[in-house]
Design a protein around this motif. Structure first.
Motif, PDB file in Angstrom:
ATOM      1  N   ALA A 177       0.836  -1.208   0.000  1.00  0.00           N
ATOM      2  CA  ALA A 177       0.000   0.000   0.000  1.00  0.00           C
ATOM      3  C   ALA A 177       0.865   1.251   0.000  1.00  0.00           C
ATOM      4  N   PHE A 178       1.978   1.212   0.728  1.00  0.00           N
ATOM      5  CA  PHE A 178       2.877   2.370   0.777  1.00  0.00           C
ATOM      6  C   PHE A 178       3.452   2.675  -0.613  1.00  0.00           C
ATOM      7  N   HIS A 179       3.969   1.664  -1.293  1.00  0.00           N
ATOM      8  CA  HIS A 179       4.554   1.895  -2.619  1.00  0.00           C
ATOM      9  C   HIS A 179       3.485   2.216  -3.657  1.00  0.00           C
ATOM     10  N   ASN A 180       2.298   1.608  -3.520  1.00  0.00           N
ATOM     11  CA  ASN A 180       1.223   1.895  -4.473  1.00  0.00           C
ATOM     12  C   ASN A 180       0.689   3.312  -4.348  1.00  0.00           C
ATOM     13  N   ARG A 181       0.895   3.934  -3.185  1.00  0.00           N
ATOM     14  CA  ARG A 181       0.459   5.315  -3.026  1.00  0.00           C
ATOM     15  C   ARG A 181       1.107   6.203  -4.087  1.00  0.00           C
ATOM     16  N   PHE A 182       2.308   5.828  -4.529  1.00  0.00           N
ATOM     17  CA  PHE A 182       3.017   6.596  -5.551  1.00  0.00           C
ATOM     18  C   PHE A 182       3.011   5.872  -6.902  1.00  0.00           C
ATOM     19  N   ALA A 183       3.181   4.549  -6.881  1.00  0.00           N
ATOM     20  CA  ALA A 183       3.342   3.807  -8.129  1.00  0.00           C
ATOM     21  C   ALA A 183       2.055   3.769  -8.947  1.00  0.00           C
ATOM     22  N   TYR A 184       0.907   3.590  -8.291  1.00  0.00           N
ATOM     23  CA  TYR A 184      -0.346   3.463  -9.040  1.00  0.00           C
ATOM     24  C   TYR A 184      -0.697   4.750  -9.801  1.00  0.00           C
ATOM     25  N   PRO A 185      -0.703   5.930  -9.153  1.00  0.00           N
ATOM     26  CA  PRO A 185      -0.982   7.142  -9.943  1.00  0.00           C
ATOM     27  C   PRO A 185       0.083   7.419 -10.998  1.00  0.00           C
ATOM     28  N   MET A 186       1.361   7.172 -10.656  1.00  0.00           N
ATOM     29  CA  MET A 186       2.432   7.483 -11.602  1.00  0.00           C
ATOM     30  C   MET A 186       2.427   6.565 -12.810  1.00  0.00           C
ATOM     31  N   ALA A 187       1.751   5.414 -12.738  1.00  0.00           N
ATOM     32  CA  ALA A 187       1.644   4.538 -13.902  1.00  0.00           C
ATOM     33  C   ALA A 187       0.886   5.207 -15.038  1.00  0.00           C
ATOM     34  N   ALA A 188       0.098   6.241 -14.706  1.00  0.00           N
ATOM     35  CA  ALA A 188      -0.651   6.952 -15.748  1.00  0.00           C
ATOM     36  C   ALA A 188       0.274   7.717 -16.687  1.00  0.00           C
ATOM     37  N   LEU A 189       1.474   8.063 -16.228  1.00  0.00           N
ATOM     38  CA  LEU A 189       2.394   8.834 -17.077  1.00  0.00           C
ATOM     39  C   LEU A 189       2.864   8.013 -18.279  1.00  0.00           C
ATOM     40  N   PRO A 190       3.497   6.842 -18.081  1.00  0.00           N
ATOM     41  CA  PRO A 190       3.863   6.042 -19.264  1.00  0.00           C
ATOM     42  C   PRO A 190       2.643   5.542 -20.023  1.00  0.00           C
ATOM     43  N   ALA A 191       1.507   5.344 -19.322  1.00  0.00           N
ATOM     44  CA  ALA A 191       0.299   4.894 -20.007  1.00  0.00           C
ATOM     45  C   ALA A 191      -0.185   5.951 -21.000  1.00  0.00           C
ATOM     46  N   ALA A 192      -0.136   7.228 -20.589  1.00  0.00           N
ATOM     47  CA  ALA A 192      -0.544   8.311 -21.490  1.00  0.00           C
ATOM     48  C   ALA A 192       0.392   8.397 -22.696  1.00  0.00           C
ATOM     49  N   LEU A 193       1.700   8.243 -22.461  1.00  0.00           N
ATOM     50  CA  LEU A 193       2.657   8.279 -23.571  1.00  0.00           C
ATOM     51  C   LEU A 193       2.425   7.112 -24.520  1.00  0.00           C
ATOM     52  N   LEU A 194       2.055   5.957 -23.963  1.00  0.00           N
ATOM     53  CA  LEU A 194       1.731   4.814 -24.818  1.00  0.00           C
ATOM     54  C   LEU A 194       0.498   5.108 -25.655  1.00  0.00           C
ATOM     55  N   GLY A 195      -0.504   5.769 -25.042  1.00  0.00           N
ATOM     56  CA  GLY A 195      -1.694   6.135 -25.791  1.00  0.00           C
ATOM     57  C   GLY A 195      -1.391   7.048 -26.958  1.00  0.00           C
ATOM     58  N   VAL A 196      -0.488   8.013 -26.747  1.00  0.00           N
ATOM     59  CA  VAL A 196      -0.085   8.911 -27.836  1.00  0.00           C
ATOM     60  C   VAL A 196       0.613   8.138 -28.937  1.00  0.00           C
ATOM     61  N   GLY A 197       1.543   7.260 -28.538  1.00  0.00           N
ATOM     62  CA  GLY A 197       2.281   6.485 -29.536  1.00  0.00           C
ATOM     63  C   GLY A 197       1.383   5.607 -30.378  1.00  0.00           C
ATOM     64  N   LEU A 198       0.411   4.961 -29.739  1.00  0.00           N
ATOM     65  CA  LEU A 198      -0.510   4.105 -30.491  1.00  0.00           C
ATOM     66  C   LEU A 198      -1.389   4.925 -31.421  1.00  0.00           C
ATOM     67  N   ALA A 199      -1.792   6.109 -30.976  1.00  0.00           N
ATOM     68  CA  ALA A 199      -2.667   6.952 -31.808  1.00  0.00           C
ATOM     69  C   ALA A 199      -1.941   7.528 -33.015  1.00  0.00           C
ATOM     70  N   LEU A 200      -0.607   7.614 -32.947  1.00  0.00           N
ATOM     71  CA  LEU A 200       0.163   8.195 -34.047  1.00  0.00           C
ATOM     72  C   LEU A 200       0.659   7.154 -35.036  1.00  0.00           C
ATOM     73  N   ARG A 201       0.305   5.896 -34.869  1.00  0.00           N
ATOM     74  CA  ARG A 201       0.759   4.863 -35.802  1.00  0.00           C
ATOM     75  C   ARG A 201       0.277   5.184 -37.210  1.00  0.00           C
ATOM     76  N   SER A 202       1.156   4.975 -38.184  1.00  0.00           N
ATOM     77  CA  SER A 202       0.803   5.288 -39.577  1.00  0.00           C
ATOM     78  C   SER A 202      -0.278   4.366 -40.112  1.00  0.00           C
ATOM     79  N   SER A 203      -0.349   3.152 -39.582  1.00  0.00           N
ATOM     80  CA  SER A 203      -1.335   2.180 -40.062  1.00  0.00           C
ATOM     81  C   SER A 203      -2.637   2.244 -39.284  1.00  0.00           C
ATOM     82  N   ARG A 204      -2.808   3.273 -38.494  1.00  0.00           N
ATOM     83  CA  ARG A 204      -3.975   3.365 -37.611  1.00  0.00           C
ATOM     84  C   ARG A 204      -5.264   3.508 -38.415  1.00  0.00           C
TER      85      ARG A 204
END
Length: 371
Positions: A272-299
């Protein structure tokens, strides 16, 4: 021009993020209410249920916030692409960083905000949800698992059975067992009261002291009052009941240390202590992944594809979190590894998508050949 574009992308992303978060929280509240509606009865149940779901909505914001940031990244870029604005950005000689950077900054600030929101708001809201659910609507669930007082403790060669009381006010009706390395009973103390004196010394009242020397030899002493050095300080028995997810960071640190000193399990609290920071911060790479997938040329499909990809990513990450939590509780994985693994994997995948788009990551053809 660059600042104008930056602000426009930020506004677009925030508009999608807030709209998606509102929709997710609304769906959660409605579904949860429909599922539990039969249990809400009695005088004034409408006002009490409304208060309950107001607190549940606050908890849901913290739980669904990372998913909203992930979905918003893909849908915002897909909307810009569908309207031809991504093509216009490229025509103005702006690269993908014109989309990555605003969403990165916005996601980072949102993640920090989610950490603060969880620490200051969601923890208290979670406790109020449990209080209203149990005291007003008599639904206990796993309440006893987290709120039942701890009575058995161990420190070194001593095992403590504290039936009532607290570290601040003293304990009543206590038994203390001293065992050898072979786990054989060496000494037993029974007392009506036990109060901290100083350091690791305790004052016991109405004491029955038994010694076991082996081969059936037993000694018994009756004492009205006596002091003993039990090898454990009073602060070590400050074990607070409650769900670790509903405790603040300082409380989690205190409970981890106190529980470790008296031989209680700490893995769930460390997670619970580590998730207090890790769970919200997982949204940062998740958002970057969303951008990368949306910019695919074959989309193809744009908004629909972005929503589907975002939901699949969120489900995969939540599934991984459940597996990691199970491994932690069974002692097969360290809490820090379990907490940060989803964020790390999202970062690796987001980095791979970006490298492949830039032409720096190539998959061998034989990997793609169907034999």
């Amino acid at each position: 021009m660059r600042n104008t574009l930056f602000g426009y992308v930020v506004r677009t992303y925030l508009r999608f993020a807030l709209g998606i978060l509102f929709g997710l929280v609304l769906v959660f509240v409605v579904v949860d209410f429909v599922d539990r509606a039969k249990s809400y009865t009695g005088p004034g149940w409408v006002a009490d249920a409304a208060k309950l779901y107001a607190y549940k909505a606050l908890v849901a914001i913290q739980q669904l916030g990372p998913a909203a940031l992930l979905l918003a990244a893909g849908t915002a870029v897909s909307a810009l692409r569908k309207q031809g604005e991504v093509t216009a950005i490229r025509a103005l000689t702006f690269g993908p960083s014109a989309l990555y950077l605003p969403i990165l900054v916005c996601s980072l600030l949102s993640c920090v905000g989610l950490v603060a929101f969880d620490e200051l708001v969601a923890t208290r809201a979670g406790r109020r949800v449990d209080e209203i659910t149990t005291q007003r609507f008599n639904r206990w669930g796993d309440w006893r698992l987290h709120y039942s007082p701890k009575q058995w403790f161990r420190r070194g060669d001593r095992i403590f059975f504290l039936r009532a009381g607290s570290a601040q006010d003293g304990f009543q009706d206590v038994s203390i067992f001293q065992v050898s390395k072979e786990f054989e009973l060496v000494k037993r103390l029974d007392a009506a009261e036990m109060h901290p004196v100083e350091g690791t010394r305790w004052r016991l009242v109405d004491v029955v002291e038994r010694g076991f020397a082996g081969e059936g030899r037993t000694s018994v002493r009756l004492l009205e009052e006596a002091e003993y050095d039990l090898g454990v300080a009073g602060t070590s028995f400050r074990i607070r009941p409650g769900r670790p997810e509903q405790m603040r960071v300082a409380e989690l640190r205190e409970q981890i240390e106190a529980r470790r000193e008296v031989g209680l399990e700490t893995r769930q609290f460390a997670l619970a202590f580590h998730n207090r920071f890790a769970y919200p911060m997982a949204a940062l790479p998740a958002a970057l992944l969303g951008v990368g997938l949306a910019l695919r040329s074959s989309r193809r499909g744009h908004l629909t594809a972005a929503i589907v990809e975002g939901l699949l990513t969120a489900v995969a990450m939540w599934g991984l979190m459940v597996v990691c939590r199970t491994l932690v509780l069974t002692g097969r994985l360290a809490p820090v590894v379990a907490a940060w693994m989803p964020a790390f994997l999202l970062l690796v995948v987001a980095g791979a998508v970006w490298l492949r788009r830039e032409g720096w990551l190539h998959l061998p053809r034989r990997w793609l050949t169907v034999r």
